[in-house]
Design a protein around this motif. Structure first.
Motif, PDB file in Angstrom:
ATOM      1  N   UNK B  76       0.846  -1.190   0.000  1.00 25.02           N
ATOM      2  CA  UNK B  76       0.000   0.000   0.000  1.00 25.02           C
ATOM      3  C   UNK B  76       0.879   1.236   0.000  1.00 25.02           C
ATOM      4  N   UNK B  77       0.414   2.252  -0.708  1.00 22.75           N
ATOM      5  CA  UNK B  77       1.194   3.471  -0.885  1.00 22.75           C
ATOM      6  C   UNK B  77       0.262   4.642  -0.569  1.00 22.75           C
ATOM      7  N   UNK B  78       0.426   5.156   0.645  1.00 20.83           N
ATOM      8  CA  UNK B  78      -0.393   6.306   1.045  1.00 20.83           C
ATOM      9  C   UNK B  78       0.271   7.544   0.466  1.00 20.83           C
ATOM     10  N   UNK B  79      -0.323   8.028  -0.600  1.00 24.50           N
ATOM     11  CA  UNK B  79       0.284   9.116  -1.385  1.00 24.50           C
ATOM     12  C   UNK B  79       0.747  10.237  -0.470  1.00 24.50           C
ATOM     13  N   UNK B  80       2.027  10.556  -0.565  1.00 21.73           N
ATOM     14  CA  UNK B  80       2.601  11.616   0.244  1.00 21.73           C
ATOM     15  C   UNK B  80       3.290  11.129   1.497  1.00 21.73           C
ATOM     16  N   UNK B  81       3.279   9.806   1.742  1.00 26.53           N
ATOM     17  CA  UNK B  81       3.841   9.320   3.011  1.00 26.53           C
ATOM     18  C   UNK B  81       5.348   9.572   3.107  1.00 26.53           C
ATOM     19  N   UNK B  82       6.036   9.583   1.941  1.00 26.45           N
ATOM     20  CA  UNK B  82       7.462   9.953   2.017  1.00 26.45           C
ATOM     21  C   UNK B  82       7.721  11.362   1.508  1.00 26.45           C
ATOM     22  N   UNK B  84       5.413  13.936   1.455  1.00 29.75           N
ATOM     23  CA  UNK B  84       4.594  14.962   2.092  1.00 29.75           C
ATOM     24  C   UNK B  84       3.519  15.541   1.175  1.00 29.75           C
ATOM     25  N   UNK B  85       3.522  15.125  -0.099  1.00 28.24           N
ATOM     26  CA  UNK B  85       2.585  15.685  -1.080  1.00 28.24           C
ATOM     27  C   UNK B  85       1.331  14.824  -1.130  1.00 28.24           C
ATOM     28  N   UNK B  86       0.435  15.038  -0.165  1.00 26.86           N
ATOM     29  CA  UNK B  86      -0.732  14.174  -0.017  1.00 26.86           C
ATOM     30  C   UNK B  86      -1.839  14.492  -1.021  1.00 26.86           C
ATOM     31  N   UNK B  87      -2.718  13.504  -1.189  1.00 25.57           N
ATOM     32  CA  UNK B  87      -3.949  13.707  -1.969  1.00 25.57           C
ATOM     33  C   UNK B  87      -5.135  13.467  -1.059  1.00 25.57           C
ATOM     34  N   UNK B  88      -6.011  14.461  -0.986  1.00 24.77           N
ATOM     35  CA  UNK B  88      -7.238  14.313  -0.208  1.00 24.77           C
ATOM     36  C   UNK B  88      -8.406  14.138  -1.168  1.00 24.77           C
ATOM     37  N   UNK B  89      -9.225  13.147  -0.865  1.00 27.37           N
ATOM     38  CA  UNK B  89     -10.304  12.772  -1.772  1.00 27.37           C
ATOM     39  C   UNK B  89     -11.499  13.702  -1.647  1.00 27.37           C
ATOM     40  N   UNK B  90     -11.960  14.214  -2.804  1.00 32.22           N
ATOM     41  CA  UNK B  90     -13.197  14.995  -2.828  1.00 32.22           C
ATOM     42  C   UNK B  90     -14.353  14.106  -3.270  1.00 32.22           C
ATOM     43  N   UNK B  91     -14.123  13.265  -4.280  1.00 30.56           N
ATOM     44  CA  UNK B  91     -15.144  12.315  -4.721  1.00 30.56           C
ATOM     45  C   UNK B  91     -14.484  11.251  -5.580  1.00 30.56           C
ATOM     46  N   UNK B  92     -15.198  10.131  -5.718  1.00 34.96           N
ATOM     47  CA  UNK B  92     -14.684   9.006  -6.498  1.00 34.96           C
ATOM     48  C   UNK B  92     -15.816   8.449  -7.337  1.00 34.96           C
ATOM     49  N   UNK B  93     -15.482   8.045  -8.565  1.00 34.00           N
ATOM     50  CA  UNK B  93     -16.501   7.451  -9.437  1.00 34.00           C
ATOM     51  C   UNK B  93     -15.900   6.309 -10.246  1.00 34.00           C
ATOM     52  N   UNK B  94     -16.695   5.268 -10.416  1.00 32.67           N
ATOM     53  CA  UNK B  94     -16.347   4.171 -11.321  1.00 32.67           C
ATOM     54  C   UNK B  94     -16.917   4.460 -12.699  1.00 32.67           C
TER      55      UNK B  94
END
Lengths: 148, 148
Positions: B76-82, B84-94
């Protein structure tokens, strides 16, 4: 990541590199395909994601009309050939590691085989999925049969 | 295409469907992964494409912080964990056939490991590839080592 893309990481803005060398280094997957994201060039709407093999990519770059590889039909798929809803290419870009394409397109009508403008209409919200768009066109009028 | 997504094709706008049934029908590939496109929610810029397994998708939906599956690192790769450039989710769609995700995100700084805002900076033009963006941040300052 292949060496040519590694070398481009520190290339300055507006530097130019032979296209053939770049295409030779594209990270097609084990089926010879690369994902291609289609974005409406002026509105920014992400319309769809489909796949290209090298032939589809080269045809798209040469003709300016977007051509994918249909995995379900096992052949080139010139977007709109059955539906009439063509995609015209405005620009194309590879990502940093050369294994994904982003296409800026002019999409005639709906991009989605359901008749919706975009394929991304199933929103995932809390404990429900919600349909976020209506078809622009009844899909029965888009196709005799098949998809495209 | 799986049956639940076929059924959603004619579902009306704003109709709601149990999330678990939809997640059970997602078209993860033979490696258990689905491509996820990250788009900056307000500007519309397509930032990157990466992969999620079901665990990464569920974590992202629960926490609101985007988590991918790193194919190169096998975890698993929590974006920004190394970086610091994180991504916060606003919405998700398939998408219509349930095998691609589009994420609307708030991206802190660059999304790309090269320090550029977007990963899509290698434009394919006529017989050349052209670099279209400069790093916002020197990548050497983003990482001790590794990527993220």
């Amino acid at each position: 990541m292949s060496e040519p893309f590694k070398a481009l990481e520190r290339a300055p803005r507006d530097s130019r590199h032979p296209l053939t060398e770049i295409l030779d280094a594209v990270g097609f997957n084990e089926s010879g395909l690369i994902p291609a994201i289609a974005q409406q060039h002026d509105s920014g709407e992400v319309l769809m994601m489909a796949w290209m093999n090298r032939e589809a990519l080269e045809e798209t770059l040469h003709t300016g009309r977007v051509c994918y590889w249909s995995r379900s039909r096992g052949k080139l798929w010139r977007k709109g050939e059955s539906s009439g809803q063509q995609q015209h290419l405005k620009s194309a870009a590879l990502d940093c590691d050369g294994d994904t394409l982003l296409l800026q397109v002019e999409q005639t009508g709906p991009a989605c085989h359901t008749g919706r403008r975009s394929c991304f209409y199933v929103a995932l919200e809390n404990d429900e999925a919600r349909i976020t768009a209506e078809p622009l066109i009844d899909p029965d009028t888009l196709y005799g049969s098949g998809k495209g």
